[in-house]
Design an enzyme around this catalytic site. Structure first.
Site, PDB file in Angstrom:
ATOM      1  N   GLY A 108      52.452  30.047  36.295  1.00 50.16           N
ATOM      2  CA  GLY A 108      51.619  31.288  35.878  1.00 50.16           C
ATOM      3  C   GLY A 108      52.065  32.424  36.935  1.00 50.16           C
ATOM      4  N   SER A 160      53.357  34.958  35.956  1.00 44.17           N
ATOM      5  CA  SER A 160      53.044  36.588  35.367  1.00 44.17           C
ATOM      6  C   SER A 160      51.680  37.090  35.685  1.00 44.17           C
ATOM      7  CB  SER A 160      53.388  36.574  33.880  1.00 44.17           C
ATOM      8  OG  SER A 160      52.590  35.733  33.345  1.00 44.17           O
ATOM      9  N   ALA A 180      48.927  35.138  41.054  1.00 40.33           N
ATOM     10  CA  ALA A 180      50.870  35.228  41.395  1.00 40.33           C
ATOM     11  C   ALA A 180      50.872  36.409  41.999  1.00 40.33           C
ATOM     12  CB  ALA A 180      51.503  34.853  40.480  1.00 40.33           C
ATOM     13  N   HIS A 182      33.873  27.304  49.593  1.00 42.82           N
ATOM     14  CA  HIS A 182      33.931  27.867  50.907  1.00 42.82           C
ATOM     15  C   HIS A 182      32.964  27.784  51.856  1.00 42.82           C
ATOM     16  CE1 HIS A 182      36.922  29.713  48.486  1.00 42.82           C
ATOM     17  NE2 HIS A 182      36.669  30.882  48.217  1.00 42.82           N
TER      18      HIS A 182
HETATM   19  C1  BG6 Z   1      37.544  33.528  46.027  1.00 42.31           C
HETATM   20  C2  BG6 Z   1      36.452  33.943  45.105  1.00 42.31           C
HETATM   21  O1  BG6 Z   1      37.761  32.233  46.093  1.00 42.31           O
HETATM   22  O2  BG6 Z   1      37.191  34.442  47.309  1.00 42.31           O
HETATM   23  C3  BG6 Z   1      36.167  35.351  45.076  1.00 42.31           C
HETATM   24  O3  BG6 Z   1      36.675  33.590  43.867  1.00 42.31           O
HETATM   25  C4  BG6 Z   1      35.939  35.955  46.666  1.00 42.31           C
HETATM   26  O4  BG6 Z   1      35.028  35.684  44.121  1.00 42.31           O
HETATM   27  C5  BG6 Z   1      37.105  35.651  47.290  1.00 42.31           C
HETATM   28  O5  BG6 Z   1      36.019  37.505  46.238  1.00 42.31           O
HETATM   29  C6  BG6 Z   1      36.785  35.919  48.710  1.00 42.31           C
HETATM   30  O6  BG6 Z   1      38.024  35.926  49.450  1.00 42.31           O
HETATM   31  P1  BG6 Z   1      38.107  36.748  50.773  1.00 42.31           P
HETATM   32  O7  BG6 Z   1      39.193  36.010  51.612  1.00 42.31           O
HETATM   33  O8  BG6 Z   1      38.527  37.991  50.430  1.00 42.31           O
HETATM   34  O9  BG6 Z   1      37.000  36.570  51.521  1.00 42.31           O
END
Ligand code: BG6
Length: 489
Positions: free
Chosen positions: A12, A14, A18, A237
């Site tokens: 992936g 491109s 990436a 997360h």
């Molecule tokens: C990603 C989500 O996993 O995490 C995004 O798909 C989100 O929607 C991003 O913006 C946030 O990451 P960070 O590291 O900028 O807080």
């Protein structure tokens, strides 16, 4: 092992991920001399591009400094690009031949990074397994979320991966696990006697884990609308952070012991955090969707539904607050409140531990609750809200902070990006900060009934204005869950 060549293959190559994340990350690791010597990079995608064209797409994201030109040429000199389909085995046989040629048939290890949409996960992993595994050396596969859409689809994907690879070859990235402050949670909890003693229902009233972003879906509306904020951020997360905040102390700091602490494993049979959580109840959830702010500037004027890639009648939430409950001896009755949203008033990710009210208060009700805050971003910090005597002749109380802001404590500190840390971990074979199959299944068990209910009942999210704090109903949910305001969060 440092002289065995490694080939880092980006599938992936491109695409957006990436360009924005993977190439910049491997460049920084290369530039800083952190990768094993003789590491080569191979991009693979459907587009018929030259390496120069790939370079052209990525470089603006790589933050190259003037003095780094020579190193940069060296980096691109270690890169190749091939094009081919994702579902044609012959193309992968060709890729394998090229990988072999690169190391002249010598021993080499291979890492495959799937920076790809989920629709091609299965054919690509099958083709890797059948044609591209390192004949001499190890092979590891890194995959990005979404790991399915619910418990069933995720189990199918896990089953598929397990039929091809061993658990120790699969690296599921949750990049929050690569953030400094998220990793610091364990150090803080288990390296400090004072926190160890009070980390429980007797002392803690509630824990609020937030991830707020001040921008909308920013061109990712198509992807986002299919998944929504709960799958995009909360189920992965925020739940990972919850695990680190709630888990029992592992026997050692090794990867398997830590990951075992988050779920029941065959090795450890005491109660584990995720297994102790009931599926989230809809009555414990607030959903929102942002609308444009006519007075806002630029992007802020546009609501979620104004995004041309989003269906006009979409009910996909862009904001969610959900209360998780852990049914074990340590946490019974303590709400873990997860909150995330797009198009809010600020960028902020933090863990806020709110302690109980002081029992038998002698200060005329002036005492406020203690809070321990770990700010994940922006501006990493750990701070503690305390009551102290107002300096001077009075005997009044005042709320103050014991503040450990990283930028003040460490001069010129440059923390590695989460992806840098995690990709390096894959080279080193450390799975400590990656998501294991059984852990993922538990995460889906907790969220799937809620997601199905939201979708089947087509629940309408509450509109909130771009740039606001989100739906005010969320504040009511906080208040119902023993979270007391002493400021704006
Ligand atoms: C990603 C989500 O996993 O995490 C995004 O798909 C989100 O929607 C991003 O913006 C946030 O990451 P960070 O590291 O900028 O807080």
């Amino acid at each position: 092992d440092s002289i065995t060549p490694h080939i880092f293959v980006i599938l992936g190559a491109s695409g957006d991920l990436a360009k924005k994340k993977i190439y910049p990350t491997i460049w920084w690791l290369f530039r800083d001399g952190l990768l094993p010597k003789n590491t080569l990079f191979v991009g693979y995608a459907r587009s018929k591009l030259t390496l120069e064209e790939v370079r052209g797409k990525c470089e603006s994201h790589m933050m190259v400094k003037g003095a780094e030109q020579e190193k940069l040429e060296e980096f691109w000199g270690a890169n190749r690009y091939f094009h081919g389909s994702y579902d044609v085995r012959r193309d992968f046989e060709f890729l394998n031949q090229e990988l072999e040629k690169l190391v002249k048939g010598n021993r080499a290890n291979r890492i495959f990074y799937l920076a790809l949409p989920p629709s091609v996960f299965q054919p690509v992993t099958t083709n890797i397994k059948h044609t591209c595994m390192a004949p001499r050396g190890w092979s590891r596969v890194i995959i990005e979320k979404p790991f399915g859409k619910d418990a069933t689809s995720s189990a199918e994907l896990s089953h598929h991966l397990a039929s091809l690879f061993k658990e120790e070859q699969i690296y599921r990235i949750d990049h929050y696990l690569g953030k400094e402050m998220v990793q610091n949670l364990m150090s803080l909890r288990f390296g400090n006697h004072i926190f160890g003693l009070s980390w429980n229902r007797q002392s803690i009233a509630s824990i609020l884990i937030s991830m707020k972003e001040p921008f909308g879906t920013g061109g990712r509306g198509g992807y986002f609308d299919e998944f929504g904020i709960i799958r995009d951020v909360m189920q992965n997360h925020l739940l990972q952070i919850l695990c680190l905040a709630a888990m029992e102390k592992p026997c050692t700091a090794s990867a398997d012991d830590i990951r075992d602490e988050k779920v029941v494993s065959p090795k450890l049979l005491d109660v584990k955090v995720l297994r102790s959580m009931k599926p989230i109840d809809l009555s414990d959830v607030i959903l929102g969707q942002y609308v444009g702010d006519p007075e806002g500037q630029g992007e802020a004027k546009e609501g979620y539904l104004d995004d041309p890639t989003v269906p006009k009648d979409s009910r996909t939430p862009t904001y969610a607050m959900a209360v998780c409950r852990i049914n074990n001896e340590r946490w019974d009755g303590v709400p873990f409140i997860l909150r995330c949203g797009k198009a809010l008033n600020e960028r902020k990710a933090e863990v806020r531990i709110q302690y109980r009210d002081v029992p038998g208060d002698i200060f005329k009700g002036e005492t406020k609750r203690n809070e321990l805050v770990m700010r994940v971003q922006p501006g990493e910090a750990v701070y503690m809200k305390l009551m102290t005597k107002k300096p001077g002749m009075t005997f009044d109380l005042e709320e103050t902070e014991l503040d450990m802001t990283y930028s003040a404590k460490y001069q010129n500190l440059k923390l590695p990006d989460a992806y840098e840390r995690l990709i390096l971990d894959v080279f080193c074979g450390s799975q400590m900060h990656f998501v294991r199959t059984d852990e993922l299944a538990e995460a889906w068990r907790i969220f799937t009934p809620l997601l199905h209910q939201i979708e089947q009942s087509n629940i309408k999210p509450i509109p909130y204005k771009f740039g606001s704090r989100g739906p005010i109903e969320a504040d009511e949910l906080l208040a119902r869950n023993d979270f007391k305001y002493s400021g704006t969060y």
